[in-house]
Design a protein around this motif. Structure first.
Motif, PDB file in Angstrom:
ATOM      1  N   LYS A  12     -17.958   9.366   8.106  1.00  0.00           N
ATOM      2  CA  LYS A  12     -17.981  10.716   7.531  1.00  0.00           C
ATOM      3  C   LYS A  12     -17.925  10.734   6.000  1.00  0.00           C
ATOM      4  O   LYS A  12     -18.375  11.689   5.380  1.00  0.00           O
ATOM      5  N   ARG A  13     -17.396   9.677   5.391  1.00  0.00           N
ATOM      6  CA  ARG A  13     -17.310   9.659   3.922  1.00  0.00           C
ATOM      7  C   ARG A  13     -18.458   8.910   3.272  1.00  0.00           C
ATOM      8  O   ARG A  13     -18.553   8.857   2.055  1.00  0.00           O
ATOM      9  N   TRP A  14     -19.319   8.279   4.082  1.00  0.00           N
ATOM     10  CA  TRP A  14     -20.296   7.334   3.527  1.00  0.00           C
ATOM     11  C   TRP A  14     -21.220   7.950   2.490  1.00  0.00           C
ATOM     12  O   TRP A  14     -21.646   7.267   1.562  1.00  0.00           O
ATOM     13  N   LEU A  15     -21.553   9.227   2.653  1.00  0.00           N
ATOM     14  CA  LEU A  15     -22.517   9.849   1.735  1.00  0.00           C
ATOM     15  C   LEU A  15     -21.846  10.624   0.606  1.00  0.00           C
ATOM     16  O   LEU A  15     -22.523  11.243  -0.207  1.00  0.00           O
ATOM     17  N   SER A  16     -20.509  10.585   0.558  1.00  0.00           N
ATOM     18  CA  SER A  16     -19.814  11.270  -0.542  1.00  0.00           C
ATOM     19  C   SER A  16     -20.050  10.503  -1.844  1.00  0.00           C
ATOM     20  O   SER A  16     -20.151   9.274  -1.828  1.00  0.00           O
ATOM     21  N   PRO A  17     -20.110  11.223  -2.972  1.00  0.00           N
ATOM     22  CA  PRO A  17     -20.298  10.516  -4.253  1.00  0.00           C
ATOM     23  C   PRO A  17     -19.147   9.541  -4.481  1.00  0.00           C
ATOM     24  O   PRO A  17     -17.981   9.894  -4.290  1.00  0.00           O
ATOM     25  N   GLN A  18     -19.455   8.319  -4.854  1.00  0.00           N
ATOM     26  CA  GLN A  18     -18.467   7.262  -5.086  1.00  0.00           C
ATOM     27  C   GLN A  18     -17.442   7.210  -3.937  1.00  0.00           C
ATOM     28  O   GLN A  18     -16.226   7.233  -4.147  1.00  0.00           O
ATOM     29  N   SER A  19     -17.978   7.103  -2.741  1.00  0.00           N
ATOM     30  CA  SER A  19     -17.128   7.151  -1.542  1.00  0.00           C
ATOM     31  C   SER A  19     -16.129   6.001  -1.493  1.00  0.00           C
ATOM     32  O   SER A  19     -15.144   6.063  -0.772  1.00  0.00           O
ATOM     33  N   TRP A  20     -16.384   4.935  -2.254  1.00  0.00           N
ATOM     34  CA  TRP A  20     -15.507   3.754  -2.201  1.00  0.00           C
ATOM     35  C   TRP A  20     -14.280   3.887  -3.093  1.00  0.00           C
ATOM     36  O   TRP A  20     -13.393   3.056  -3.054  1.00  0.00           O
ATOM     37  N   PRO A  90     -26.875 -12.197  14.374  1.00  0.00           N
ATOM     38  CA  PRO A  90     -28.182 -11.653  13.972  1.00  0.00           C
ATOM     39  C   PRO A  90     -28.378 -10.209  14.443  1.00  0.00           C
ATOM     40  O   PRO A  90     -28.171  -9.892  15.605  1.00  0.00           O
ATOM     41  N   GLY A  91     -28.731  -9.344  13.489  1.00  0.00           N
ATOM     42  CA  GLY A  91     -28.951  -7.938  13.813  1.00  0.00           C
ATOM     43  C   GLY A  91     -27.754  -7.049  13.541  1.00  0.00           C
ATOM     44  O   GLY A  91     -27.876  -5.829  13.526  1.00  0.00           O
ATOM     45  N   THR A  92     -26.582  -7.656  13.317  1.00  0.00           N
ATOM     46  CA  THR A  92     -25.366  -6.857  13.125  1.00  0.00           C
ATOM     47  C   THR A  92     -25.193  -6.507  11.655  1.00  0.00           C
ATOM     48  O   THR A  92     -25.164  -7.389  10.809  1.00  0.00           O
ATOM     49  N   CYS A  93     -25.083  -5.220  11.371  1.00  0.00           N
ATOM     50  CA  CYS A  93     -24.891  -4.804   9.967  1.00  0.00           C
ATOM     51  C   CYS A  93     -24.084  -3.513   9.944  1.00  0.00           C
ATOM     52  O   CYS A  93     -24.543  -2.500   9.455  1.00  0.00           O
ATOM     53  N   LYS A  94     -22.889  -3.552  10.548  1.00  0.00           N
ATOM     54  CA  LYS A  94     -22.037  -2.363  10.577  1.00  0.00           C
ATOM     55  C   LYS A  94     -20.786  -2.525   9.709  1.00  0.00           C
ATOM     56  O   LYS A  94     -20.357  -1.576   9.059  1.00  0.00           O
ATOM     57  N   ASP A  95     -20.207  -3.741   9.688  1.00  0.00           N
ATOM     58  CA  ASP A  95     -18.942  -3.934   8.971  1.00  0.00           C
ATOM     59  C   ASP A  95     -19.141  -3.959   7.464  1.00  0.00           C
ATOM     60  O   ASP A  95     -18.356  -3.370   6.720  1.00  0.00           O
ATOM     61  N   ILE A  96     -20.203  -4.630   7.008  1.00  0.00           N
ATOM     62  CA  ILE A  96     -20.431  -4.714   5.555  1.00  0.00           C
ATOM     63  C   ILE A  96     -20.717  -3.329   4.962  1.00  0.00           C
ATOM     64  O   ILE A  96     -20.109  -2.951   3.965  1.00  0.00           O
ATOM     65  N   PRO A  97     -21.601  -2.497   5.584  1.00  0.00           N
ATOM     66  CA  PRO A  97     -21.771  -1.140   5.032  1.00  0.00           C
ATOM     67  C   PRO A  97     -20.478  -0.326   5.073  1.00  0.00           C
ATOM     68  O   PRO A  97     -20.210   0.452   4.160  1.00  0.00           O
ATOM     69  N   LEU A  98     -19.659  -0.528   6.120  1.00  0.00           N
ATOM     70  CA  LEU A  98     -18.398   0.204   6.210  1.00  0.00           C
ATOM     71  C   LEU A  98     -17.482  -0.182   5.039  1.00  0.00           C
ATOM     72  O   LEU A  98     -16.893   0.687   4.388  1.00  0.00           O
ATOM     73  N   MET A  99     -17.409  -1.487   4.752  1.00  0.00           N
ATOM     74  CA  MET A  99     -16.543  -1.931   3.643  1.00  0.00           C
ATOM     75  C   MET A  99     -17.127  -1.547   2.291  1.00  0.00           C
ATOM     76  O   MET A  99     -16.393  -1.310   1.337  1.00  0.00           O
ATOM     77  N   MET A 100     -18.449  -1.464   2.214  1.00  0.00           N
ATOM     78  CA  MET A 100     -19.095  -1.052   0.959  1.00  0.00           C
ATOM     79  C   MET A 100     -18.867   0.430   0.695  1.00  0.00           C
ATOM     80  O   MET A 100     -18.552   0.836  -0.425  1.00  0.00           O
ATOM     81  N   ALA A 101     -19.045   1.247   1.728  1.00  0.00           N
ATOM     82  CA  ALA A 101     -19.003   2.705   1.543  1.00  0.00           C
ATOM     83  C   ALA A 101     -17.590   3.258   1.605  1.00  0.00           C
ATOM     84  O   ALA A 101     -17.283   4.254   0.965  1.00  0.00           O
ATOM     85  N   ASP A 102     -16.723   2.625   2.404  1.00  0.00           N
ATOM     86  CA  ASP A 102     -15.404   3.225   2.667  1.00  0.00           C
ATOM     87  C   ASP A 102     -14.330   2.147   2.834  1.00  0.00           C
ATOM     88  O   ASP A 102     -13.686   2.054   3.873  1.00  0.00           O
ATOM     89  N   PRO A 103     -14.128   1.301   1.808  1.00  0.00           N
ATOM     90  CA  PRO A 103     -13.189   0.184   1.969  1.00  0.00           C
ATOM     91  C   PRO A 103     -11.764   0.633   2.226  1.00  0.00           C
ATOM     92  O   PRO A 103     -10.992  -0.060   2.903  1.00  0.00           O
ATOM     93  N   HIS A 104     -11.389   1.823   1.705  1.00  0.00           N
ATOM     94  CA  HIS A 104      -9.996   2.263   1.870  1.00  0.00           C
ATOM     95  C   HIS A 104      -9.658   2.613   3.316  1.00  0.00           C
ATOM     96  O   HIS A 104      -8.496   2.548   3.716  1.00  0.00           O
ATOM     97  N   SER A 105     -10.680   2.966   4.129  1.00  0.00           N
ATOM     98  CA  SER A 105     -10.369   3.234   5.541  1.00  0.00           C
ATOM     99  C   SER A 105      -9.932   1.946   6.229  1.00  0.00           C
ATOM    100  O   SER A 105      -9.064   1.950   7.111  1.00  0.00           O
TER     101      SER A 105
END
Length: 431
Positions: A12-20, A90-105
């Motif tokens: 839910k926070r991924w698209l917020s400005p400077q979500s990290w 191979p094919g998994t790309c969920k954790d890295i975007p989560l840590m990039m966009a919302d590391p505090h969660s």
């Protein structure tokens, strides 16, 4: 269930400005859950996570609350919380975007989980190639320390927690929890024999819990929303939302959050359907180490039970989609070459087996196979499955056995004596 866009939870926070940034996170309910958690007891938190039905999001689907309850209640030795962020399937790309966009969660989830397991040191083991992600996590941890959310006597609660970000060296085997622990201790990443299990003797031979990024990032939402709210999403035995990584021949590849139990048909609607309208041929529900599915499996509910009942596994929900232009033996060969390269070499079935599987498949794809090669492939797979030290061997045979099960004719067409009859099937991999 329709494929209408769902209300995002994890994303839910991924698209917020400077979500990290910490400031953005705090504006959007950040660091409210751990205040509630610190007001309760560790036992209450473990029970809440058990009641929510949260299951490990790293592939195995083990109930998180049950795993937490394995940690001994006494503190004779230090307790460690280790986060597996070595996303290598191979094919998994969920954790890295989560840590990039919302590391505090993730950090807030770690604080709650560490408090519940009486741990005072948390390690986040990140895949070494993900440099940008490592920098962002380090910056977020620094912000959390400065705000008093990490360190000594957090918010006057008497609870201490330190956090260390560790960069791995980019080995697939280190996604296996005990190989990850060996790597974290500075040794070569190789799986350990179990028992003892990490809860009894893990990192530095002390009680340890290893959890996936997405599992721990779900925890603050469960604290704030409650077990019943969490169970309202997904299915009875696999509740909650899940991030599906969709790649391959679709119009809009990416991460799609949907409740567990969503089908591929619904996911394809979300990502705009098959690329250029070329029909679906085969797909993986959870990365290359899960048995293949075909177009017949479009309506299989993608949760832990649904995928297993249909003959595969949910894995990491890395949905790789292949259209009719792709040769199955070629795709299977590419995956097998990956497993041959990534085998740690500790056990004979996997070390030798993946080498021979790759050799046979390479010869077949060149059009020089024999019909006996198919029997040899299945025989070698049979000698690896259940006989290797860790699950890498089992994962390596999955694409081969399922590929032959559903597309045996394609393997036969690559055999020498059949080449002259069906030249169009040979070289399909080039298209």
């Amino acid at each position: 269930m329709s494929a209408d866009p769902v209300t995002p939870v994890l994303t839910k926070r991924w698209l917020s400005p400077q979500s990290w940034r910490l400031s953005t996170y705090e504006k959007l309910e950040g660091y409210t859950a751990f205040r509630k958690a610190l007001a309760g007891t560790p036992e209450q938190l473990v029970q809440l996570v058990k009641d929510s039905g949260l299951r490990g999001r790293g592939g195995a689907g083990f109930p998180a609350g049950v795993k937490w309850s394995f940690m001994p209640p006494n503190e004779d030795k230090p307790h460690y919380l280790v986060i597996n962020a070595d996303e290598g399937e191979p094919g998994t790309c969920k954790d890295i975007p989560l840590m990039m966009a919302d590391p505090h969660s993730l950090i807030e989830g770690c604080i709650i989980a560490a408090y519940a397991m009486r741990s005072h040191h948390c390690f986040i083991y990140v895949r070494g190639e993900a440099l940008h992600c490592i920098r962002r996590l380090n910056a977020a941890v620094k912000e959390a320390y400065e705000a008093g959310y990490l360190g000594k006597n957090i918010l006057g609660s008497g609870f201490d927690l330190d956090m260390t970000i560790h960069a791995g060296a980019g080995a697939y085997i280190c996604g296996e929890e005990t190989a990850l622990l060996d790597s974290l201790e500075g040794r070569r990443g190789q799986p350990r024999l179990k028992p003892p299990f990490p809860a009894a003797a893990g990192l530095y031979a002390a009680p340890t819990t290893v959890n996936n990024v997405e599992t721990i990032a779900s925890v603050p939402y469960i604290i704030n929303g409650g077990a019943d709210w969490f169970r309202a999403m997904g299915r009875e035995k696999s509740p909650g939302p899940k991030i599906f990584s969709i790649s391959g021949h679709v119009e809009r590849p990416g991460q799609y959050e949907a409740p567990l139990g969503t089908t591929l048909r619904e996911l394809l609607e979300l990502c705009g359907g098959m690329k250029d309208g070329i029909p679906l041929k085969f797909w993986t529900p959870g990365g290359s180490s899960t048995p293949l599915f075909t177009a017949e499996h479009l309506d299989v509910p993608l949760d832990f039970e649904g995928a297993a009942e249909a003959g595969s596994m949910l894995g990491t929900t890395a949905v790789q989609v292949f259209n009719e232009t792709v040769s199955v033996p070629w795709a299977v060969m590419k995956w097998t070459q990956f497993y041959e390269h990534e085998s740690c070499g500790k056990c004979t079935p996997c070390r030798e087996g993946t080498y021979w599987l790759a050799q046979i498949l390479e010869r077949m794809v060149e059009g020089n196979g024999t019909e006996e090669d198919i029997d040899t492939l299945l025989d070698v797979c049979d000698n690896i499955l259940g006989r290797s030290f860790c699950a890498l061997g089992d994962g390596a045979v999955s694409p081969i056995t399922s590929g032959i099960k559903y597309f045996k004719a394609e393997f036969l067409a690559l055999c020498e004596k059949n080449r002259a009859d069906k030249p169009e099937l040979v070289g399909a991999q080039a298209s």
